[in-house]
Design a protein around this motif. Structure first.
Motif, PDB file in Angstrom:
ATOM      1  N   PRO A  12       0.744  -1.239  -0.079  1.00 46.43           N
ATOM      2  CA  PRO A  12      -0.150  -0.087   0.053  1.00 46.43           C
ATOM      3  C   PRO A  12       0.677   1.066   0.109  1.00 46.43           C
ATOM      4  O   PRO A  12       2.113   1.235   0.614  1.00 46.43           O
ATOM      5  CB  PRO A  12      -0.921  -0.041   1.405  1.00 46.43           C
ATOM      6  CG  PRO A  12      -0.830  -1.501   1.795  1.00 46.43           C
ATOM      7  CD  PRO A  12       0.549  -1.999   1.024  1.00 46.43           C
ATOM      8  N   GLN A  14       0.239   5.698   0.217  1.00 40.76           N
ATOM      9  CA  GLN A  14      -0.711   6.820   0.368  1.00 40.76           C
ATOM     10  C   GLN A  14      -0.812   7.655  -1.005  1.00 40.76           C
ATOM     11  O   GLN A  14       0.556   7.979  -1.667  1.00 40.76           O
ATOM     12  CB  GLN A  14      -0.231   7.769   1.398  1.00 40.76           C
ATOM     13  CG  GLN A  14      -1.017   8.801   1.783  1.00 40.76           C
ATOM     14  CD  GLN A  14      -2.083   8.478   2.906  1.00 40.76           C
ATOM     15  OE1 GLN A  14      -2.071   7.463   3.348  1.00 40.76           O
ATOM     16  NE2 GLN A  14      -3.438   8.975   2.740  1.00 40.76           N
ATOM     17  N   HIS A  45      -7.768   1.306  -3.398  1.00 44.84           N
ATOM     18  CA  HIS A  45      -8.661   1.322  -2.371  1.00 44.84           C
ATOM     19  C   HIS A  45      -8.902   2.678  -2.026  1.00 44.84           C
ATOM     20  O   HIS A  45      -8.299   3.608  -1.763  1.00 44.84           O
ATOM     21  CB  HIS A  45      -7.878   0.632  -1.098  1.00 44.84           C
ATOM     22  CG  HIS A  45      -7.359  -0.826  -1.429  1.00 44.84           C
ATOM     23  ND1 HIS A  45      -8.278  -1.612  -1.329  1.00 44.84           N
ATOM     24  CD2 HIS A  45      -6.248  -1.154  -1.835  1.00 44.84           C
ATOM     25  CE1 HIS A  45      -7.363  -2.867  -1.572  1.00 44.84           C
ATOM     26  NE2 HIS A  45      -6.178  -2.300  -2.002  1.00 44.84           N
ATOM     27  N   VAL A  46     -10.456   2.983  -2.069  1.00 47.62           N
ATOM     28  CA  VAL A  46     -10.922   4.132  -1.865  1.00 47.62           C
ATOM     29  C   VAL A  46     -11.984   4.265  -0.626  1.00 47.62           C
ATOM     30  O   VAL A  46     -12.706   3.349  -0.712  1.00 47.62           O
ATOM     31  CB  VAL A  46     -11.267   5.148  -2.996  1.00 47.62           C
ATOM     32  CG1 VAL A  46     -10.108   5.374  -3.754  1.00 47.62           C
ATOM     33  CG2 VAL A  46     -12.209   4.299  -3.698  1.00 47.62           C
ATOM     34  N   ARG A  47     -12.345   5.189  -0.157  1.00 46.37           N
ATOM     35  CA  ARG A  47     -13.654   5.390   0.489  1.00 46.37           C
ATOM     36  C   ARG A  47     -14.265   6.518   0.076  1.00 46.37           C
ATOM     37  O   ARG A  47     -13.692   7.736   0.542  1.00 46.37           O
ATOM     38  CB  ARG A  47     -13.365   5.274   2.042  1.00 46.37           C
ATOM     39  CG  ARG A  47     -14.647   5.421   2.836  1.00 46.37           C
ATOM     40  CD  ARG A  47     -14.100   5.435   4.581  1.00 46.37           C
ATOM     41  NE  ARG A  47     -15.546   5.541   5.120  1.00 46.37           N
ATOM     42  CZ  ARG A  47     -15.983   4.712   6.078  1.00 46.37           C
ATOM     43  NH1 ARG A  47     -15.036   3.532   6.123  1.00 46.37           N
ATOM     44  NH2 ARG A  47     -17.205   4.823   6.639  1.00 46.37           N
ATOM     45  N   SER A  49     -17.901   7.288   0.024  1.00 52.60           N
ATOM     46  CA  SER A  49     -18.889   7.664   1.188  1.00 52.60           C
ATOM     47  C   SER A  49     -18.975   6.857   2.395  1.00 52.60           C
ATOM     48  O   SER A  49     -18.187   6.981   3.160  1.00 52.60           O
ATOM     49  CB  SER A  49     -20.388   7.833   0.415  1.00 52.60           C
ATOM     50  OG  SER A  49     -20.953   6.765  -0.021  1.00 52.60           O
ATOM     51  N   ASP A  50     -19.871   5.865   2.449  1.00 50.76           N
ATOM     52  CA  ASP A  50     -19.856   5.140   3.525  1.00 50.76           C
ATOM     53  C   ASP A  50     -19.065   3.719   3.394  1.00 50.76           C
ATOM     54  O   ASP A  50     -18.852   3.113   4.325  1.00 50.76           O
ATOM     55  CB  ASP A  50     -21.375   4.795   3.898  1.00 50.76           C
ATOM     56  CG  ASP A  50     -22.231   6.025   3.955  1.00 50.76           C
ATOM     57  OD1 ASP A  50     -21.560   6.949   4.602  1.00 50.76           O
ATOM     58  OD2 ASP A  50     -23.358   5.901   4.005  1.00 50.76           O
ATOM     59  N   GLU A  51     -18.808   3.266   2.134  1.00 49.17           N
ATOM     60  CA  GLU A  51     -18.232   1.899   2.093  1.00 49.17           C
ATOM     61  C   GLU A  51     -16.798   2.120   1.524  1.00 49.17           C
ATOM     62  O   GLU A  51     -16.452   2.975   0.571  1.00 49.17           O
ATOM     63  CB  GLU A  51     -19.136   1.287   0.806  1.00 49.17           C
ATOM     64  CG  GLU A  51     -20.297   0.518   1.548  1.00 49.17           C
ATOM     65  CD  GLU A  51     -20.776  -0.549   0.255  1.00 49.17           C
ATOM     66  OE1 GLU A  51     -19.953  -1.126  -0.343  1.00 49.17           O
ATOM     67  OE2 GLU A  51     -21.734  -0.177   0.060  1.00 49.17           O
ATOM     68  N   ASN A  52     -15.966   1.216   1.813  1.00 52.59           N
ATOM     69  CA  ASN A  52     -14.526   1.140   1.116  1.00 52.59           C
ATOM     70  C   ASN A  52     -14.799   0.380   0.172  1.00 52.59           C
ATOM     71  O   ASN A  52     -15.418  -0.654  -0.305  1.00 52.59           O
ATOM     72  CB  ASN A  52     -13.661   0.285   2.041  1.00 52.59           C
ATOM     73  CG  ASN A  52     -13.315   1.043   3.511  1.00 52.59           C
ATOM     74  OD1 ASN A  52     -13.128   2.542   3.356  1.00 52.59           O
ATOM     75  ND2 ASN A  52     -13.071   0.607   4.560  1.00 52.59           N
ATOM     76  N   ARG A  53     -14.018   0.866  -1.010  1.00 54.40           N
ATOM     77  CA  ARG A  53     -14.175   0.289  -2.416  1.00 54.40           C
ATOM     78  C   ARG A  53     -12.775  -0.010  -2.876  1.00 54.40           C
ATOM     79  O   ARG A  53     -11.844   0.644  -2.594  1.00 54.40           O
ATOM     80  CB  ARG A  53     -14.883   1.081  -3.321  1.00 54.40           C
ATOM     81  CG  ARG A  53     -16.262   1.052  -2.927  1.00 54.40           C
ATOM     82  CD  ARG A  53     -17.100   2.044  -4.176  1.00 54.40           C
ATOM     83  NE  ARG A  53     -18.237   2.071  -3.862  1.00 54.40           N
ATOM     84  CZ  ARG A  53     -19.313   1.427  -4.288  1.00 54.40           C
ATOM     85  NH1 ARG A  53     -19.143   0.492  -4.920  1.00 54.40           N
ATOM     86  NH2 ARG A  53     -20.634   1.716  -4.090  1.00 54.40           N
ATOM     87  N   THR A  54     -12.706  -1.126  -3.654  1.00 53.18           N
ATOM     88  CA  THR A  54     -11.420  -1.497  -4.487  1.00 53.18           C
ATOM     89  C   THR A  54     -11.712  -1.609  -5.867  1.00 53.18           C
ATOM     90  O   THR A  54     -12.788  -2.365  -6.118  1.00 53.18           O
ATOM     91  CB  THR A  54     -10.939  -2.657  -3.874  1.00 53.18           C
ATOM     92  OG1 THR A  54     -10.667  -2.821  -2.325  1.00 53.18           O
ATOM     93  CG2 THR A  54      -9.587  -3.412  -4.352  1.00 53.18           C
ATOM     94  N   GLU A  89     -23.331   6.738  -6.598  1.00 52.59           N
ATOM     95  CA  GLU A  89     -22.425   6.952  -5.416  1.00 52.59           C
ATOM     96  C   GLU A  89     -21.987   8.657  -5.365  1.00 52.59           C
ATOM     97  O   GLU A  89     -22.058   9.453  -4.570  1.00 52.59           O
ATOM     98  CB  GLU A  89     -21.496   6.309  -4.927  1.00 52.59           C
ATOM     99  CG  GLU A  89     -20.904   6.662  -3.802  1.00 52.59           C
ATOM    100  CD  GLU A  89     -19.866   5.380  -3.305  1.00 52.59           C
ATOM    101  OE1 GLU A  89     -19.518   5.703  -2.032  1.00 52.59           O
ATOM    102  OE2 GLU A  89     -19.726   4.449  -3.821  1.00 52.59           O
TER     103      GLU A  89
END
Length: 102
Positions: A12, A14, A45-47, A49-54, A89
């Motif tokens: 990972p 930043q 890997h991003v957030r 709104s409410d969910e983490n998404r890949t 979203e």
């Protein structure tokens, strides 16, 4: 993640997300990946709104616009369902003024 088709261990890093759409995004980081010389596949890997998404994607371009930072254009590899979910979203975030739509 891979470089020129050779799988690499996940590490990972930043980044800052600047733009995102259902087809791609622009990110900024201090890492110089020499993307013009290689085919680089990434996991983002991003957030939002409410969910983490890949999201899976491929770096399409690299520019050093503000040294020492490098900007990268990523093509996101999303199926139709993922594209629609991301679009919904982003529209919701725009309606609540959490993002600016240009």
């Amino acid at each position: 993640m891979s470089i020129d088709g050779q799988a690499l261990p996940l590490k990972p890093a930043q980044i800052e997300l600047f733009d995102i759409s259902k087809s791609g995004c622009r990110v900024r980081t201090e890492l110089n990946l020499h993307a013009s010389s290689h085919v680089i596949r990434v996991l983002l890997h991003v957030r939002l709104s409410d969910e983490n998404r890949t999201f899976s994607g491929e770096i399409r371009w690299q520019r050093e616009l503000e040294p020492p930072n490098h900007h990268y254009g990523l093509h996101l590899e999303l199926n139709d369902e993922e594209k629609e979910a991301l679009n919904v979203e982003l529209r919701g975030m725009a309606a609540s003024r959490r993002i600016i739509v240009k």
